[in-house]
Design an enzyme around this catalytic site. Structure first.
Site: not given
Ligand code: PNS
Length: 166
Positions: A19, A43, A97, A134
């Protein structure tokens, strides 16, 4: 709405080195950067939103890249593009990514463009951060593992103390 103003949105639960890399790159590209902690209804959260904002602010300060034009805020009511419209941002910046991220981000980018004409720009973080997420950090931290290779030092210190402060 300006293409010189960008929002970098995310859950940031917790902020990772990936991040921070994307925020640093966005800061080098745009005149005004709003890092935005957004509640992701899909989430289950580990950290309160205010804590994530504070950790992001401290991570940016501690890293030391030029960030006078970078602010951190949170948004929990309404659409992400409502915030972008409110601050006059024409661009959303996301880190990519892998192909998995492209598949996850593409529908959101299209919807956000349909909703408000806001473009999404994908930046590639350094490959050293390719495997950092994360959710992985949350899992390692919750089981007592060392997350210092994956998160900014201030986040590592915070998680080491069991979230009791730094
Ligand atoms: O870090 P994340 O969890 O991948 O970030 C996803 C996030 C929070 C940016 C996304 O869930 C989001 O934009 N939420 C806000 C609600 C919204 O605007 N939804 C419609 C467009 S996808």
């Amino acid at each position: 709405m300006s293409n010189r103003i960008a929002v970098v949105p995310g859950s940031f639960d917790p902020p990772t080195l990936g991040h921070l890399d994307v925020i640093r790159r966005a800061a080098g590209l745009y005149d005004e950067v709003h890092v935005l902690v957004v509640h992701n209804p899909g989430k289950e959260a580990m950290l309160p939103i205010a804590q994530r904002v504070s950790l992001l602010e401290q991570s940016i300060r501690e890293d030391g890249f030029p960030a006078e034009h970078v602010t951190v805020a949170s948004w929990s009511v309404g659409l992400l593009v409502d915030y972008a419209t409110e601050v006059g941002a024409g661009v959303l910046v996301k880190g990519i990514r892998s192909q998995v991220d492209v598949a996850y981000e593409t529908p959101m980018a299209i919807v956000n463009r349909h909703l408000a004409g806001v473009e999404t720009v994908f930046l590639l973080p350094d490959p050293s951060h390719a495997l950092v997420s994360s959710s992985l950090v949350r899992q390692v931290a919750s089981l007592g593992g060392d997350v210092s290779p994956y998160v900014p030092p201030v986040v590592s210190r915070f998680l080491d103390t069991g979230g009791r402060g730094i």
